[in-house]
Design an enzyme around this catalytic site. Sequence first.
Site, short mmCIF file in Angstrom:
data_model
loop_
_atom_site.label_atom_id
_atom_site.label_comp_id
_atom_site.label_asym_id
_atom_site.label_seq_id
_atom_site.Cartn_x
_atom_site.Cartn_y
_atom_site.Cartn_z
N LYS A 118 -21.72 20.74 16.95
CA LYS A 118 -21.47 20.23 15.59
C LYS A 118 -22.65 19.34 15.24
O LYS A 118 -23.27 18.73 16.12
CB LYS A 118 -20.17 19.42 15.57
CG LYS A 118 -19.60 19.22 14.19
CD LYS A 118 -18.75 20.39 13.75
CE LYS A 118 -18.37 20.26 12.29
NZ LYS A 118 -17.39 21.28 11.87
N ASP A 167 -19.98 22.75 6.64
CA ASP A 167 -18.80 21.90 6.82
C ASP A 167 -18.77 21.03 5.56
O ASP A 167 -19.36 21.40 4.53
CB ASP A 167 -18.91 21.07 8.11
CG ASP A 167 -17.60 20.36 8.47
OD1 ASP A 167 -16.65 21.02 8.89
OD2 ASP A 167 -17.51 19.12 8.29
P1 NDP Z 1 -16.04 20.49 1.32
O1 NDP Z 1 -17.16 19.55 1.32
O2 NDP Z 1 -16.18 21.82 0.68
O3 NDP Z 1 -14.75 19.80 0.68
C1 NDP Z 1 -14.20 18.61 1.21
C2 NDP Z 1 -13.12 18.17 0.26
O4 NDP Z 1 -12.41 17.10 0.86
C3 NDP Z 1 -13.65 17.66 -1.05
O5 NDP Z 1 -12.71 17.90 -2.06
C4 NDP Z 1 -13.80 16.16 -0.79
O6 NDP Z 1 -13.73 15.35 -1.95
C5 NDP Z 1 -12.58 15.91 0.07
N1 NDP Z 1 -12.84 14.76 0.93
C6 NDP Z 1 -13.89 14.59 1.77
N2 NDP Z 1 -13.80 13.39 2.37
C7 NDP Z 1 -12.67 12.84 1.89
C8 NDP Z 1 -12.03 11.62 2.14
N3 NDP Z 1 -12.56 10.70 2.98
N4 NDP Z 1 -10.87 11.37 1.49
C9 NDP Z 1 -10.33 12.27 0.64
N5 NDP Z 1 -10.91 13.45 0.35
C10 NDP Z 1 -12.06 13.72 0.98
O7 NDP Z 1 -15.61 20.67 2.87
P2 NDP Z 1 -14.77 21.83 3.54
O8 NDP Z 1 -13.71 22.30 2.62
O9 NDP Z 1 -15.71 22.79 4.13
O10 NDP Z 1 -14.11 21.05 4.77
C11 NDP Z 1 -12.85 20.37 4.67
C12 NDP Z 1 -12.28 20.15 6.05
O11 NDP Z 1 -12.12 21.42 6.71
C13 NDP Z 1 -13.14 19.32 7.01
O12 NDP Z 1 -12.30 18.60 7.88
C14 NDP Z 1 -13.90 20.37 7.80
O13 NDP Z 1 -14.35 19.87 9.03
C15 NDP Z 1 -12.81 21.41 7.95
N6 NDP Z 1 -13.25 22.76 8.26
C16 NDP Z 1 -14.11 23.43 7.44
C17 NDP Z 1 -14.49 24.72 7.73
C18 NDP Z 1 -15.33 25.54 6.81
O14 NDP Z 1 -15.46 26.75 7.05
N7 NDP Z 1 -15.90 24.99 5.75
C19 NDP Z 1 -14.05 25.37 8.98
C20 NDP Z 1 -13.08 24.61 9.73
C21 NDP Z 1 -12.74 23.35 9.38
P3 NDP Z 1 -15.06 14.71 -2.57
O15 NDP Z 1 -15.73 15.83 -3.30
O16 NDP Z 1 -14.59 13.61 -3.45
O17 NDP Z 1 -15.88 14.21 -1.40
#
Ligand code: NDP
Length: 453
Positions: free
Chosen positions: A126, A166
């Site tokens: 990671k 991510d």
């Molecule tokens: P994105 O950056 O596409 O989206 C993240 C979302 O979560 C945004 O809406 C963001 O809001 C919100 N967010 C981030 N930090 C916070 C916080 N501290 N409090 C509240 N909301 C928050 O990321 P992903 O969708 O790719 O990833 C989301 C989760 O899924 C993570 O935990 C990641 O590790 C996990 N994941 C992702 C994978 C992938 O294929 N992308 C695979 C497996 C797991 P804002 O825009 O305001 O920051």
Amino acid sequence: MHDYAEEVLALVQAKNPAEPEFHQAVREVVESVERVIERHPEYRAAKILERMVEPERVIIFRVPWVDDQGEIQVNRGFRVQMNSAIGPYKGGLRFHPSVNLGILKFLAFEQVFKNALTTLPLGAGKGGADFDPKGKSEGEVMRFCHSFMSELYRHIGPHTDVPAGDIGVGGREIGFLFGAYKRLRNEFSGVITGKGINWGGSHVRPEATGYGCVYFAAEMLATRSDTLQGKTCLVSGAGNVALHTLEKLIQLGAKPVTCSDSTGFIYDEQGIDAQKLAWLREIKNVRRGRVQEYTERYPQASYTAFVPGASSSPQWDVRAQCAFPCATQNEINEEDARHLLANGVTCVVEGANMPCTSEAVKTFLDAGILFAPGKAANAGGVATSGLEMSQNAMRVCWLPEEVDDRLRTIMRSIHAACMDAAAAYGTPGNYVNGANIAAFIKVADAMLDQGVV
Ligand code: NDP
């Protein structure tokens, strides 16, 4: 045996101070696998756990870049190469101001088990940086990504380490990172996944994590002769995972009613349908705006801003049957978990990595509801990255239906592996134990086979 587990945890805490998320992730695994080690003393003798909690390699580097005002900015970049027992390191890059070594070690550690569950030959890593793409121009994001890759490229490769996206790293960032790698190495290879479909990407990769979560939820519900049809669902986040979770829930006849970003959440009692989802996509992916803008077009929905430091989040205090936390780590605490149970939730599926605190997980397990840990439920993303690597190696591009079929099959196998391992070790229906045990045995056996490395 309990003493041995505590010994390992104490060692991790002493060697990795001030990394609470890493401690939390290790504790959860150690608590599950102590029953395996009791039955298999060879793992203890070979110090498998002690080796698993130590990254094979950690790279920390300076990322200097110039912003639009001509000012020099300096960020910190990381890559944690955690375990390569069953394949090349594989795991995403996160660009977010909260990124530090402890967060990446927790994510890399989780990745070891997740990747083992996918049925594919994928090791775990990671990485990322404390860089915030939000509010930056395209040029600034590109310059940052190019600078980041100008160091990372020497540590990765299609047979060594294959990063992906991510939080904060989507299709745009992957493009800039891949472009820089290609130029530096003079090589077009599958060194990164999540690529554009015209230049080596796989169909269904962007959708895979969210779709996979929903497929996993369907498998869990089927064990209780139930389906997602008509279920009211809570979804957090509005990024890659959340939007594709919403999409698949809608396709399978469920009624998602919430989504969020880091500033607040929207609640649409009538349900978020395909048309409303298209608007959300425009807000997030085109306007790069905030979920609050949802109410501009759909004023019947409410928007609630989060209160920093609050003891619980109002987004988990809504009547529903299923919850899909898809934003970030530790977004559901014990109080939120109690609110969810009181509101009728009987199925919680982690789309994000470790979105539930240990206390929240315990609350769900004690209540006997269906609870899927992220390392099982969100493994569809990395699994499809594995499929992208296979297509790159063969220089082919499978049809969307073919990739989606494989994804479904993989999610079904992960579900079965969790169920079987949980039952074999005396905790039937406990997906946390099932996921940790099935994955641990696979990686531990590979480590035993390869000797002390
Ligand atoms: P994105 O950056 O596409 O989206 C993240 C979302 O979560 C945004 O809406 C963001 O809001 C919100 N967010 C981030 N930090 C916070 C916080 N501290 N409090 C509240 N909301 C928050 O990321 P992903 O969708 O790719 O990833 C989301 C989760 O899924 C993570 O935990 C990641 O590790 C996990 N994941 C992702 C994978 C992938 O294929 N992308 C695979 C497996 C797991 P804002 O825009 O305001 O920051």
